[in-house]
Design a protein around this motif. Structure first.
Motif, PDB file in Angstrom:
ATOM      1  N   ALA A  25       0.816  -1.219   0.000  1.00 27.27           N
ATOM      2  CA  ALA A  25       0.000   0.000   0.000  1.00 27.27           C
ATOM      3  C   ALA A  25       0.845   1.263   0.000  1.00 27.27           C
ATOM      4  CB  ALA A  25      -0.905  -0.001   1.230  1.00 27.27           C
ATOM      5  N   PRO A  55       0.772   3.356  -3.413  1.00 26.17           N
ATOM      6  CA  PRO A  55      -0.548   3.984  -3.571  1.00 26.17           C
ATOM      7  C   PRO A  55      -0.834   5.068  -2.533  1.00 26.17           C
ATOM      8  CG  PRO A  55      -0.727   1.655  -3.993  1.00 26.17           C
ATOM      9  CD  PRO A  55       0.671   1.882  -3.491  1.00 26.17           C
ATOM     10  N   ALA A  56      -0.376   4.896  -1.289  1.00 30.19           N
ATOM     11  CA  ALA A  56      -0.614   5.931  -0.272  1.00 30.19           C
ATOM     12  C   ALA A  56       0.133   7.221  -0.631  1.00 30.19           C
ATOM     13  CB  ALA A  56      -0.189   5.426   1.104  1.00 30.19           C
ATOM     14  N   ASP A  72      -1.796   8.807  -3.446  1.00 31.76           N
ATOM     15  CA  ASP A  72      -3.008   9.467  -2.940  1.00 31.76           C
ATOM     16  C   ASP A  72      -2.640  10.821  -2.347  1.00 31.76           C
ATOM     17  OD1 ASP A  72      -4.836   7.549  -3.677  1.00 31.76           O
ATOM     18  OD2 ASP A  72      -4.867   6.540  -1.728  1.00 31.76           O
ATOM     19  N   SER A  80      -5.863  -1.388  -6.864  1.00 33.56           N
ATOM     20  CA  SER A  80      -6.611  -1.117  -5.636  1.00 33.56           C
ATOM     21  C   SER A  80      -5.939  -0.066  -4.763  1.00 33.56           C
ATOM     22  CB  SER A  80      -6.775  -2.416  -4.860  1.00 33.56           C
ATOM     23  OG  SER A  80      -7.569  -3.309  -5.614  1.00 33.56           O
ATOM     24  N   ASP A  81      -6.741   0.456  -3.832  1.00 35.67           N
ATOM     25  CA  ASP A  81      -6.255   1.499  -2.924  1.00 35.67           C
ATOM     26  C   ASP A  81      -5.543   0.871  -1.717  1.00 35.67           C
ATOM     27  OD1 ASP A  81      -8.193   0.617  -1.097  1.00 35.67           O
ATOM     28  OD2 ASP A  81      -9.648   2.107  -1.754  1.00 35.67           O
ATOM     29  N   LYS A 139     -10.063  -2.758  -7.220  1.00 37.72           N
ATOM     30  CA  LYS A 139     -10.175  -1.824  -8.341  1.00 37.72           C
ATOM     31  C   LYS A 139      -9.387  -2.346  -9.561  1.00 37.72           C
ATOM     32  CE  LYS A 139     -12.309   1.553  -6.080  1.00 37.72           C
ATOM     33  NZ  LYS A 139     -12.080   1.164  -4.745  1.00 37.72           N
ATOM     34  N   TYR A 147     -10.647   7.340 -13.248  1.00 39.86           N
ATOM     35  CA  TYR A 147     -10.247   8.693 -12.841  1.00 39.86           C
ATOM     36  C   TYR A 147     -10.717   9.760 -13.822  1.00 39.86           C
ATOM     37  CZ  TYR A 147      -6.937   6.786  -9.348  1.00 39.86           C
ATOM     38  OH  TYR A 147      -6.356   6.163  -8.283  1.00 39.86           O
TER      39      TYR A 147
END
Ligand SMILES: Nc1ncnc2c1ncn2[C@@H]1O[C@H](COP(=O)(O)OP(=O)(O)O)[C@@H](O)[C@H]1O
Ligand SMILES: [Mg+2]
Length: 354
Positions: free
Chosen positions: A98, A101-102, A105, A114-115, A289, A351
């Motif tokens: 993660a 992705p973090a 974000d 995926s998030d 996702k 998006y």
């Protein structure tokens, strides 16, 4: 295939260090006592895979390579890609998948897949099964074990399989991980806790056929790709019918490929519908996702149960590498380049970049 608008894409990745290249391992004689293999970087990609993804993306887009290390944040900030193709597994901690992705974000940069919440949940096999259980998605009974104390009042039915809580690609899952009594389980847990610095999941063994299912898309546009079945009768006789580290990496090599997969799997309509249904419900409740690969096994009654969810599926490029997501895509008529660009397109649509 829809022609993509040309985008500034960053590909973020980790590459397996050369010295740990266990693919070249010879067929071992002592398969039963095999927990000594070096599986440290089993999840990381080879340079060949990363280059294949890059080549696929470059067909339509401008691609910048950003290695998923401590300098990645500054690079993303400087480059400001329009979207990131994320295959980074990273190295440290339970949130490793993660972390990129973090960062993205935080920088408000779009990325494929995926998030952080889904990536971290799916990296923890026990948390994943807790979510599934809440939503009544079938998955075998299990316990979480971080010390021998957790085996007190042990109520699961044997045989059970013991797996590290947060690994992938067969890491920590050996022939010896299937145990049939409490004494062996205590020994295995003690040994594993000292070898792998993490808790374990112990779950009831699902005796039936095994499938892995690739999924692409979002919301009502989510599609299940042709189902892949794992044929355990292809394994040498001293290996159990589980897709262990030995089966994935040691006996199935490029020089000695096993015909271990059937895609599309030979399943009747009823079973096919059941598998699709359980896969789509899993994808939804875990809020995956763009893409994922979901492992399934049938229980004693022939019902599909979820084993685990891979929101960053392995995508080795060569057909002879026997990588399941690209195999399912090929069965659907998508070659590697089309598959990669389809994932990018699905994310870009999510998006509103197109
Ligand atoms: N509950 C189970 N019952 C039967 N086999 C299992 C079970 N859990 C895992 N396995 C076997 O072990 C393999 C690896 O487990 P999995 O959780 O998918 O780990 P990995 O992340 O390494 O792919 C599976 O593909 C399956 O063959
Ligand atoms: Mg798996």
């Amino acid at each position: 295939m829809v022609r993509n608008k040309k985008l500034k894409v960053a590909l973020t990745y980790n590459v397996k260090p050369e010295e740990s290249s266990f693919e070249s391992a010879q067929l071992p004689l002592k398969l039963k006592n095999s927990s000594s293999y070096n599986d440290t970087y089993a999840e990381w990609d080879t340079i060949e895979t990363v280059n294949a993804i890059k080549d696929a993306l470059e067909h339509y887009h401008d691609v910048i390579m950003i290695e998923a290390n401590e300098n990645a944040f500054e690079k993303f900030k400087a480059v400001r890609p329009e979207i990131v193709f994320n295959v980074a597994e990273c190295e440290n901690g339970i949130s490793r998948e993660a972390q990129i992705p973090a960062m993205l974000d935080m920088l408000k940069i779009p990325y494929t897949g995926s998030d952080p919440l889904t990536l971290t949940t799916c990296l923890d096999k026990s948390r994943t099964k807790e979510v599934l259980t809440y939503h009544s998605v079938a998955t075998s009974k299990f316990i979480y074990a971080e010390s021998l104390d957790d085996l007190r009042d042990f109520r699961l039915s044997f045989p059970v399989i013991i797996k590290p809580i947060s690994e992938g690609s067969g890491k920590g899952i050996f022939n010896s991980s299937l145990v049939s009594n409490l004494k062996d389980l205590s020994e295995r847990l003690t040994e594993n806790l000292s070898n792998y610095n993490q808790p374990f999941i112990i779950e009831e063994y699902l005796p039936g056929r095994e499938f892995t299912v690739a999924v692409m898309g979002n919301n009502s546009d989510t599609e299940v790709l042709p189902i892949v079945e794992i044929n355990f009768n292809e394994l040498p006789g001293d290996l159990l019918p589980i897709y262990s580290f030995e089966a994935k990496w040691v006996v199935d090599t490029r020089d000695n490929p096993l015909n271990i997969f059937t895609c599309p799997a030979k399943v009747d309509k009823v079973l096919e519908e059941k598998i699709k249904d359980v896969v789509l419900r899993t994808y939804k409740v875990l809020r995956c996702k763009d893409w994922s690969r979901i492992d399934i096994r049938l229980d004693a009654q022939g019902e599909p149960n979820i084993i685990e969810v891979n929101p960053l599926p392995g995508i080795l490029p060569k057909p002879e590498d026997n990588s399941c997501f690209p195999k399912a895509a090929r069965a659907k008529g998508l070659n590697y380049e089309e598959m990669i660009n389809k994932v990018l397109l699905i994310a870009a649509k999510r998006y509103n970049l197109l």
